[in-house]
Design an enzyme around this catalytic site. Structure first.
Site, PDB file in Angstrom:
ATOM      1  N   ASN A   1      83.804  45.955  46.489  1.00  0.00           N
ATOM      2  CA  ASN A   1      82.661  46.856  46.669  1.00  0.00           C
ATOM      3  C   ASN A   1      81.419  45.975  46.543  1.00  0.00           C
ATOM      4  O   ASN A   1      81.031  45.603  45.435  1.00  0.00           O
ATOM      5  CB  ASN A   1      82.710  47.934  45.587  1.00  0.00           C
ATOM      6  CG  ASN A   1      81.609  48.959  45.745  1.00  0.00           C
ATOM      7  OD1 ASN A   1      80.696  48.778  46.571  1.00  0.00           O
ATOM      8  ND2 ASN A   1      81.653  50.007  44.965  1.00  0.00           N
TER       9      ASN A   1
ATOM     10  N   ARG B   1      84.914  48.699  50.542  1.00  0.00           N
ATOM     11  CA  ARG B   1      84.182  49.961  50.576  1.00  0.00           C
ATOM     12  C   ARG B   1      82.989  49.757  51.497  1.00  0.00           C
ATOM     13  O   ARG B   1      82.172  48.850  51.283  1.00  0.00           O
ATOM     14  CB  ARG B   1      83.708  50.324  49.176  1.00  0.00           C
ATOM     15  CG  ARG B   1      82.867  51.569  49.214  1.00  0.00           C
ATOM     16  CD  ARG B   1      82.276  51.877  47.871  1.00  0.00           C
ATOM     17  NE  ARG B   1      81.557  53.128  47.967  1.00  0.00           N
ATOM     18  CZ  ARG B   1      80.417  53.374  47.335  1.00  0.00           C
ATOM     19  NH1 ARG B   1      79.871  52.476  46.555  1.00  0.00           N
ATOM     20  NH2 ARG B   1      79.816  54.534  47.484  1.00  0.00           N
TER      21      ARG B   1
ATOM     22  N   HIS C   1      80.732  59.947  49.451  1.00  0.00           N
ATOM     23  CA  HIS C   1      81.756  60.117  48.409  1.00  0.00           C
ATOM     24  C   HIS C   1      83.086  60.549  49.014  1.00  0.00           C
ATOM     25  O   HIS C   1      83.931  61.131  48.330  1.00  0.00           O
ATOM     26  CB  HIS C   1      81.365  61.215  47.376  1.00  0.00           C
ATOM     27  CG  HIS C   1      80.246  60.844  46.450  1.00  0.00           C
ATOM     28  ND1 HIS C   1      79.376  61.774  45.936  1.00  0.00           N
ATOM     29  CD2 HIS C   1      79.861  59.655  45.927  1.00  0.00           C
ATOM     30  CE1 HIS C   1      78.507  61.173  45.141  1.00  0.00           C
ATOM     31  NE2 HIS C   1      78.772  59.884  45.131  1.00  0.00           N
TER      32      HIS C   1
ATOM     33  N   ARG D   1      68.152  61.437  41.904  1.00  0.00           N
ATOM     34  CA  ARG D   1      67.826  61.956  43.244  1.00  0.00           C
ATOM     35  C   ARG D   1      67.572  63.452  43.181  1.00  0.00           C
ATOM     36  O   ARG D   1      68.269  64.175  42.471  1.00  0.00           O
ATOM     37  CB  ARG D   1      68.975  61.697  44.222  1.00  0.00           C
ATOM     38  CG  ARG D   1      69.219  60.247  44.494  1.00  0.00           C
ATOM     39  CD  ARG D   1      70.264  60.082  45.598  1.00  0.00           C
ATOM     40  NE  ARG D   1      70.855  58.770  45.529  1.00  0.00           N
ATOM     41  CZ  ARG D   1      72.159  58.528  45.487  1.00  0.00           C
ATOM     42  NH1 ARG D   1      73.027  59.528  45.545  1.00  0.00           N
ATOM     43  NH2 ARG D   1      72.595  57.299  45.404  1.00  0.00           N
TER      44      ARG D   1
ATOM     45  N   GLU E   1      88.377  55.723  43.159  1.00  0.00           N
ATOM     46  CA  GLU E   1      88.050  55.344  44.536  1.00  0.00           C
ATOM     47  C   GLU E   1      88.696  54.013  44.920  1.00  0.00           C
ATOM     48  O   GLU E   1      89.134  53.837  46.056  1.00  0.00           O
ATOM     49  CB  GLU E   1      86.532  55.278  44.706  1.00  0.00           C
ATOM     50  CG  GLU E   1      85.909  56.661  44.674  1.00  0.00           C
ATOM     51  CD  GLU E   1      84.413  56.659  44.421  1.00  0.00           C
ATOM     52  OE1 GLU E   1      83.659  56.684  45.396  1.00  0.00           O
ATOM     53  OE2 GLU E   1      84.002  56.632  43.247  1.00  0.00           O
TER      54      GLU E   1
END
Ligand code: ADP
Length: 402
Positions: free
Chosen positions: A7, A88, A177, A238, A384
């Site tokens: 990642n 990823r 996601h 956010r 993940e």
């Protein structure tokens, strides 16, 4: 054989190595502050752990350091043990519906998505190039955060803006996601002993970033994040859903640039904007101590989640399970309870004791619904990296290259 999952961010590379036989994670770690005074950490295997090591100039050098760390920990004794590398990749635009074996054309296509993900995709490309240089000949696979949501129908993914904005500038909802939503959906299917394509689910990924997905017969039909991860739920920093006119208003009222506004809405808003802290643990602690701003932040967070659950329930018609995952979803009984408050008429209710019994750090799937309702409420730890590893092996195995 083993699979390496990478990642790559603009100044860091996270890695995790899995054994394919039993999907055991052998080691994981990170090289960060690339280009500055770097540090690195390997958390498992032989437990190599250090900070403030000699500077790592760029991602290529960072990748070579990871190679050394893998060898030092004896998790990977030689490159021949490596079956594949899974990356990823944040934004696949509408070009990638599924994980894809990487070649020059695919790298070009990932580059084409850079205008949609200027912070993430350039780093992802650099990570792919660095890994190809460090491990030549090892198959590499791109696993996209957006891919799972490519099954959304046009009425869900289009914005009501002029057609050319969509056709020429690719402005539409993509969702993110995806790897996490798909992983917990598959785990839910296993747990319920049902095939995924027979299940309707609402999956709630509530971490620092947060999103909710409506899954019908195993496929994503809507999700709360949009063209970027800014839309939807209230997150750590956010804002989530916002009247777009607020942006024009603020540009004039504050005399700030686009970049400054973007930074405010991405990094200074959400829980942090409401109460000053973006870490839910701190926010909950402050709320317990009687802080009204922290209480408001938690109430707003949960209220937004409840609105989405209601909306997605209406889309799905019937829901087999609501799934909580990620840092907040897995660990906070208080927030889970608030997110399901008042939803009993929809058949969604939590048993306070089962909810409270769930202790942090437990990686098992847990059922926390009340006995009186039909819809299961599940807490499923996401993984993940494991999902990327599995998808990587599937892509390589089904391709003709190996
Ligand atoms: P990221 O999106 O960075 O991967 P995580 O999934 O790790 O985020 O989630 C981070 C969030 O989870 C933080 O807001 C953190 O406070 C929250 N969190 C972690 N443990 C708990 C807990 N026990 N109770 C409440 N919130 C928690």
């Amino acid at each position: 054989m083993k699979v390496l999952v990478l990642n790559t961010g603009s100044s860091s590379i996270k890695y995790e190595l899995f054994r394919m036989d039993d999907w055991q994670s052998l080691t994981e770690g990170i090289v960060e502050r690339i280009g500055e005074r770097s540090s690195e950490r390997a958390d498992r295997g032989e437990g190599v752990e250090r900070g403030d090591v000699e500077p790592v100039a760029d991602h290529h050098q960072g990748m070579r350091r990871i190679g050394q760390m893998l060898t030092e920990s004896q998790a990977l004794t030689n490159a021949g043990e490596l079956f594949a590398i899974g990356h990823r990749v944040v934004h696949g635009g509408d070009e990638f519906q599924k994980p894809t074996m990487i070649d020059a054309t695919v790298i070009e296509a990932i580059r084409r998505q850079i205008p949609l993900a200027p912070l993430h995709n350039p780093a992802n490309v650099i990570g792919i190039e660095a890994a190809s240089a460090a491990y030549p000949g090892v198959p590499q696979v791109a696993v996209f955060d957006t891919a799972f949501h490519q099954t959304m129908p046009p009425h869900a993914y289009r914005y009501a803006v002029p057609e050319f904005v969509y056709r020429e500038h690719h402005v539409r909802r993509y969702g993110f996601h995806g790897t996490s939503h798909l992983y917990v959906a598959k785990e839910a299917a296993k747990h319920l002993k049902r095939s995924l394509d027979s299940l309707n689910l609402i999956t709630l990924h509530l971490g620092n970033g947060a999103s909710v997905t409506a899954i019908e017969n195993g496929q994503s039909i809507d999700t709360s994040m949009g063209m970027t991860p800014l839309e939807g739920l209230i997150m750590g920093t956010r804002c989530g859903d916002l009247d777009p006119a607020v942006v024009f208003y603020l540009a004039t009222a504050l005399r700030v640039t686009n970049d400054e506004l973007e930074s405010m809405l991405n990094r200074e808003s959400g829980l942090k904007g409401i109460c000053g802290d973006n870490d839910m643990r701190l926010v909950l602690q402050r709320m317990a101590d009687g802080d009204s701003q922290a209480r408001l932040a938690v109430e707003m967070f949960a209220y937004r989640v409840r609105k989405y659950i209601g909306a997605y329930y209406a889309l799905l018609g019937s829901v087999d399970a609501v799934v909580f995952t990620a840092g907040i979803g897995e660990n906070s009984p208080r927030v889970r309870a608030a997110c399901c408050e008042g939803l009993a008429p929809l058949g969604i209710a939590i048993d306070p004791q089962r909810n409270g019994d769930v202790c942090g750090g437990n990686r098992e799937i847990r059922e926390i619904q009340s006995e009186q309702v039909a819809c299961r409420v599940l807490v499923i730890p996401t993984d993940e990296e494991l999902e990327i590893a599995r998808q990587t092996v599937e892509v390589v195995t089904t391709s003709h290259i190996v």
